[in-house]
Design a protein around this motif. Structure first.
Motif, mmCIF file in Angstrom:
data_model
loop_
_atom_site.group_PDB
_atom_site.id
_atom_site.type_symbol
_atom_site.label_atom_id
_atom_site.label_comp_id
_atom_site.label_asym_id
_atom_site.label_seq_id
_atom_site.Cartn_x
_atom_site.Cartn_y
_atom_site.Cartn_z
ATOM 1 N N ALA A 1 0.823 -1.210 0.000
ATOM 2 C CA ALA A 1 0.000 0.000 0.000
ATOM 3 C C ALA A 1 0.856 1.258 0.000
ATOM 4 C CB ALA A 1 -0.935 -0.009 1.202
ATOM 5 N N ALA A 2 2.001 1.205 0.689
ATOM 6 C CA ALA A 2 2.898 2.362 0.726
ATOM 7 C C ALA A 2 3.575 2.576 -0.628
ATOM 8 C CB ALA A 2 3.948 2.179 1.814
ATOM 9 N N ALA A 3 3.961 1.475 -1.278
ATOM 10 C CA ALA A 3 4.647 1.577 -2.569
ATOM 11 C C ALA A 3 3.693 1.909 -3.705
ATOM 12 C CB ALA A 3 5.383 0.274 -2.870
ATOM 13 N N ARG A 4 2.464 1.388 -3.620
ATOM 14 C CA ARG A 4 1.473 1.588 -4.680
ATOM 15 C C ARG A 4 0.141 1.985 -4.042
ATOM 16 N NH1 ARG A 4 2.488 -1.378 -9.387
ATOM 17 N NH2 ARG A 4 0.517 -0.481 -10.113
ATOM 18 N N PRO A 5 -0.010 3.263 -3.661
ATOM 19 C CA PRO A 5 -1.224 3.692 -2.959
ATOM 20 C C PRO A 5 -2.512 3.373 -3.707
ATOM 21 C CG PRO A 5 0.447 5.404 -2.854
ATOM 22 C CD PRO A 5 0.961 4.366 -3.803
ATOM 23 N N GLU A 6 -2.457 3.346 -5.028
ATOM 24 C CA GLU A 6 -3.659 3.048 -5.804
ATOM 25 C C GLU A 6 -4.122 1.603 -5.617
ATOM 26 O OE1 GLU A 6 -0.305 1.867 -8.595
ATOM 27 O OE2 GLU A 6 -0.679 3.306 -6.977
ATOM 28 N N LEU A 7 -3.246 0.756 -5.066
ATOM 29 C CA LEU A 7 -3.592 -0.644 -4.822
ATOM 30 C C LEU A 7 -3.929 -0.921 -3.364
ATOM 31 C CD1 LEU A 7 -0.821 -2.417 -6.952
ATOM 32 C CD2 LEU A 7 -3.217 -2.052 -7.567
ATOM 33 N N ALA A 8 -3.960 0.132 -2.545
ATOM 34 C CA ALA A 8 -4.153 -0.057 -1.108
ATOM 35 C C ALA A 8 -5.477 -0.744 -0.791
ATOM 36 C CB ALA A 8 -4.058 1.275 -0.376
ATOM 37 N N ALA A 9 -6.571 -0.292 -1.401
ATOM 38 C CA ALA A 9 -7.887 -0.861 -1.103
ATOM 39 C C ALA A 9 -7.940 -2.329 -1.527
ATOM 40 C CB ALA A 9 -8.981 -0.058 -1.793
ATOM 41 N N ARG A 10 -7.437 -2.629 -2.711
ATOM 42 C CA ARG A 10 -7.438 -4.015 -3.193
ATOM 43 C C ARG A 10 -6.577 -4.893 -2.287
ATOM 44 N NH1 ARG A 10 -7.929 -7.661 -7.224
ATOM 45 N NH2 ARG A 10 -6.101 -8.831 -7.903
ATOM 46 N N THR A 11 -5.431 -4.369 -1.882
ATOM 47 C CA THR A 11 -4.528 -5.135 -1.028
ATOM 48 C C THR A 11 -5.178 -5.442 0.311
ATOM 49 O OG1 THR A 11 -2.609 -4.084 -2.068
ATOM 50 C CG2 THR A 11 -2.250 -5.162 0.045
ATOM 51 N N ARG A 12 -5.782 -4.442 0.914
ATOM 52 C CA ARG A 12 -6.416 -4.636 2.222
ATOM 53 C C ARG A 12 -7.619 -5.569 2.119
ATOM 54 N NH1 ARG A 12 -2.958 -4.156 6.140
ATOM 55 N NH2 ARG A 12 -1.789 -2.207 6.054
ATOM 56 N N SER A 13 -8.347 -5.490 1.025
ATOM 57 C CA SER A 13 -9.494 -6.370 0.844
ATOM 58 C C SER A 13 -9.048 -7.833 0.776
ATOM 59 C CB SER A 13 -10.249 -5.989 -0.425
ATOM 60 O OG SER A 13 -11.305 -6.898 -0.677
#
Length: 249
Positions: A187-199
């Motif tokens: 999430a830190a490296a690719r903020p646009e993927l934060a929601a997908r990563t956390r899900s």
């Protein structure tokens, strides 16, 4: 991977490796064809090497606390060693799932590593570790990762830690903590993927064998339900606690 074109399989896995490695050293891995040995000082994940790893981690923890060699409890050293190894297996797998919908699940006897102390452990995976097709929906992806990764090499690693009297409660708490750490770094490296990563992380934490190993407090704060025991490596066994530790208040 398919068994019709080994060269294509290796090329596909190598492209995935390069993409995931771009997230940073804790995600980095290289690819070697199944049935071959990568060039360099690579080792199998054998029990003797794991025992040597635990001893080396214990010596490093003792030195950091100004304690004599052998003064750190073996189960403390084993838990800390396990946490590092689990993180190196789960981090690239989570990244491959988030970035490419791919399942990355190497057999523990087929992967190769370099047991360095300090910094990310170098990792080489067989090309067969990459699933031959995308995993589909997020739920199906989580199911596949639970079955093929968590119940695969990570359970094998968990079983190997039994020799050091590390409880399964601690081992799977370590794995959950490693998963959360990987999600935080992605999430830190690719903020646009934060929601997908956390899900995807939440879906994995809700499935066995990680179900019940952690909670998500207010604001999405991760808190494991066990302790990795590293605080016991301090001279008075009262060292600092990790931020996600069940003992932290």
């Amino acid at each position: 991977m398919t068994d019709t074109d080994p060269d294509t399989d290796t090329a596909t896995a190598t492209v995935l490796s390069e993409s995931v490695t771009g997230l940073g050293p804790f995600f980095a891995f290289r690819i070697h064809p199944l049935g071959t040995e990568p060039d360099g000082p690579w080792q199998p994940m054998s029990r003797p090497l794991l025992e040597a790893r635990v001893a080396a981690v214990g010596a490093r923890l003792a030195a950091a606390g100004g304690r004599p060699p052998g003064s750190v409890e073996p189960r403390v050293a084993a838990s800390v060693a396990h946490l590092g190894l689990a993180a190196r297996l789960i981090s690239p797998a989570l990244a491959a799932a988030v970035l490419h919908d791919r399942v990355l699940a190497p057999g523990l006897t087929e992967l190769r590593w370099q047991p360095v102390i300090g910094g990310p452990i170098p990792l080489s995976l067989p090309d067969s570790a990459v699933a031959d097709s995308p995993a589909g929906s997020p739920e199906h992806l989580a199911d596949e990762l639970s079955t093929r990764l968590l119940d695969g090499p990570l359970r094998e690693l968990s079983d190997m830690m039994g020799k050091f009297s590390v409880s399964r409660h601690i081992v799977w708490g370590n794995t959950a903590s490693a998963l959360n750490g990987a999600a935080t770094m992605i999430a830190a490296a690719r903020p646009e993927l934060a929601a997908r990563t956390r899900s995807l992380t939440s879906l994995l934490l809700a499935r066995p064998p990680l179900r019940g190993t952690a909670t998500m407090a207010g604001g999405g704060t991760f808190r494991r339900r066990s302790c990795c025991l590293i605080y016991r490596a301090a001279p008075d066994r009262s060292g600092p606690l990790c931020g996600d530790c069940v003992l932290a208040r």
